[in-house]
Design an enzyme around this catalytic site. Structure first.
Site, short mmCIF file in Angstrom:
data_model
loop_
_atom_site.label_atom_id
_atom_site.label_comp_id
_atom_site.label_asym_id
_atom_site.label_seq_id
_atom_site.Cartn_x
_atom_site.Cartn_y
_atom_site.Cartn_z
N SER A 75 0.82 -1.20 0.00
CA SER A 75 0.00 0.00 0.00
C SER A 75 0.86 1.26 0.00
O SER A 75 1.58 1.52 -0.95
CB SER A 75 -0.96 -0.03 1.19
OG SER A 75 -1.94 0.96 1.09
N ASP A 135 -2.14 6.52 -3.22
CA ASP A 135 -0.97 5.80 -2.74
C ASP A 135 -0.61 4.72 -3.75
O ASP A 135 -1.15 4.68 -4.85
CB ASP A 135 -1.23 5.22 -1.35
CG ASP A 135 -2.38 4.22 -1.34
OD1 ASP A 135 -3.18 4.20 -2.30
OD2 ASP A 135 -2.49 3.45 -0.36
N ASP A 168 -1.11 1.53 -4.17
CA ASP A 168 -2.08 0.57 -4.70
C ASP A 168 -3.45 1.19 -4.93
O ASP A 168 -4.39 0.48 -5.25
CB ASP A 168 -2.18 -0.66 -3.79
CG ASP A 168 -2.79 -0.34 -2.42
OD1 ASP A 168 -2.68 0.82 -1.98
OD2 ASP A 168 -3.35 -1.25 -1.79
N ASP A 221 -5.80 2.32 -3.10
CA ASP A 221 -6.98 2.17 -2.25
C ASP A 221 -7.25 3.47 -1.49
O ASP A 221 -8.37 3.70 -1.04
CB ASP A 221 -6.85 0.98 -1.30
CG ASP A 221 -5.69 1.09 -0.31
OD1 ASP A 221 -4.79 1.93 -0.52
OD2 ASP A 221 -5.69 0.31 0.67
#
Length: 497
Positions: free
Chosen positions: A109, A286, A288, A290
């Protein structure tokens, strides 16, 4: 092993290919055992192998870890569909779209490039909760795997071996044929293209439903992808009619342009660009995607609590509740009170927010860290969806700066204490706070509410730290509450010495 958001840590010490292999084995073993139990002793032959969807972010260590988790899944009888580099919400959406039993995203992440990890998703597209994660962790700790027979290994779609050798079992081929001939699941060149295209189409459909026929015409947006996997945001906003400029759009797991976490400090290039060009808003993801954070039309970074207040107030009606974590600002409570709604607090972690939304049928929930979830969306944080909905708010209600200035905020103080005994320390702190304060919540750490303010002492889920947070209506009161929290920790340290 599992923290507040999956497995995460430095590669080579905490996160290794051996761990990824065992997690894959454990997940597939758990799926097989569950199906066998449900069928009274043996899985139905025509069901075929359970399907797992595997994707990863752009980190350098991702291919090795994705190969390892795929091997573990197949070794214990699960078929694997590889998505390659894709946003975490793209992977979560793909689980439901393909009727898969599980999803795995190899990602750390917003952590630094030297870290990596694994996020696990249920068939509904929801992150594994504490019980799900503990079952997997117990299998890994005890080497309790259910290996498939030599002729029962799972297959892998979109890998060189699968393409070259055509290694597909009859049951797996039947499942694949059913998907290929389904009118709701058309196939394209690759599973990844399918997944990304489905995500983009869903974002555009959502935007058109909310925004209307005019779309985002005339809106100027800047999207800082952060060298991560959130490029689908720019594609969706463009198709909705916005004029989009991208920053750091080339995926690069070393994150050369800025650190992956989209904080105010890390997003200075975005704030400068928005201010210099007069754009209507800036979006930051960020690694990834999410998470989603924002910059207003004056080039000001918008705090997570203010964004949470804006989204919550927009989603809630009179009598509604909104799910927020225990460390959320009073600004959200005030914003909700203005529309006759209220906040219900959960432990920190988007899975807890998602579970509360589902359990109580709440319209919205979110975390100030940048995770946003809607009842009518998907049960995972979807940064690109949040970007589309924020752009819709601006198009419908006017400048983001005006919306931001309309949120009442309060002085908030934070601190942390390093400790290698955080569990023992938290037990002593919690007992002390319960004795000294009348209104105490212990769903995650210990939070004391006093007249006009609150403080929270909570153990970090990923670091050897105890975090302190305090908020009140005046700076002096916030500082005094933080001092009270710090005193409780110091007293507990003395008691443990």
């Amino acid at each position: 092993m599992f923290g507040t958001s999956g497995i995460r840590g430095p590669v080579g010490s905490e996160v290794t290919a051996a761990l990824a292999l065992d997690v894959g084995r454990a997940v597939a073993s758990e799926l097989r055992e569950r199906r066998t139990t449900a069928d009274g002793g043996s899985a139905a032959a025509d069901e075929g192998a359970p399907l797992a969807v595997v994707g990863r972010d752009a980190r350098e260590t991702g291919p090795v870890l994705a190969d390892a988790v795929s091997a573990g899944l197949r070794e214990c009888g699960a078929d694997v569909e590889r998505l390659g580099v894709a946003a975490t919400p793209t992977v979560a959406r793909a689980v439901r779209a393909t009727n898969a039993a599980v999803g795995v995203c190899v990602t750390a992440s917003h952590n630094p490039p030297a870290d990596n990890g694994l996020k696990l998703w249920t068939a509904s597209g929801r992150a594994y909760d504490v019980d799900d994660a503990e079952r997997v962790a117990a299998r890994v700790r005890n080497d309790r795997f259910s290996f498939a027979d030599w002729d029962g290994f799972g297959t892998e779609t979109d890998s060189p071996d699968a393409v070259e050798h055509g290694s597909t079992s009859p049951a797996s081929q039947a499942r694949q044929d059913a998907v290929e001939h389904s009118s709701t699941s058309p196939r394209s060149a690759s599973p990844r293209q399918d997944a990304v295209e489905r995500h983009r189409e869903a974002l555009v459909a959502d935007g058109r439903q909310i925004i209307g026929s005019d779309g985002l015409e005339g809106l100027d947006a800047v999207v800082d992808v952060g060298n991560g996997t959130g490029g689908v945001t720019a594609d969706a906003l463009t198709e909705l009619g916005a004029s989009v400029t991208t920053l750091n759009a080339q995926p690069d797991g070393c994150f050369p342009a800025r650190p992956s976490e989209p904080t105010a400090e890390h997003c200075e290039a975005l704030t400068d660009h928005v201010e210099a060009t007069g754009a209507d808003l800036g979006i930051a993801h960020d690694g990834d995607a999410d998470r989603m954070m924002a910059v207003d039309d004056h080039g000001r970074f918008v705090s997570g609590d203010v964004l949470l207040a804006l989204f919550a107030r927009d989603a809630a009606s009179e009598g509604d509740q909104v799910a927020v974590p225990i460390d959320t600002s009073l600004a959200v409570d005030s914003a909700l009170a203005a529309v006759g709604a209220s906040a219900v607090r959960t432990p920190v972690g988007d899975v807890h927010v998602a579970n509360r939304i589902a359990e109580d049928d709440l319209p919205f929930g979110g975390e100030p860290s940048g995770a946003w979830l809607w009842r009518d969306g998907v049960p995972c944080p979807d940064g690109p969806l949040a970007a589309v909905r924020l752009a819709g708010l601006v198009a419908e209600r006017g400048p983001l700066s005006t919306l931001v200035d309309g949120v009442e905020t309060y002085p908030l103080e934070r601190d942390s204490v390093e400790t290698d005994r955080k569990d023992d320390l938290m037990e002593v702190v919690a007992n002390r706070v319960r004795r000294e304060y009348a209104e105490v919540t212990s769903i995650d750490g210990v939070r004391a509410t006093v007249d006009g303010g609150w403080f929270l002492v909570r153990a970090s889920g990923t670091e050897p730290l105890v975090r302190l947070t305090a908020e009140a209506k005046t700076p002096e009161h916030a500082e005094s509450l933080l001092a009270a929290a710090r005193d409780a920790v110091r007293a507990a340290e003395s008691e443990l010495a």
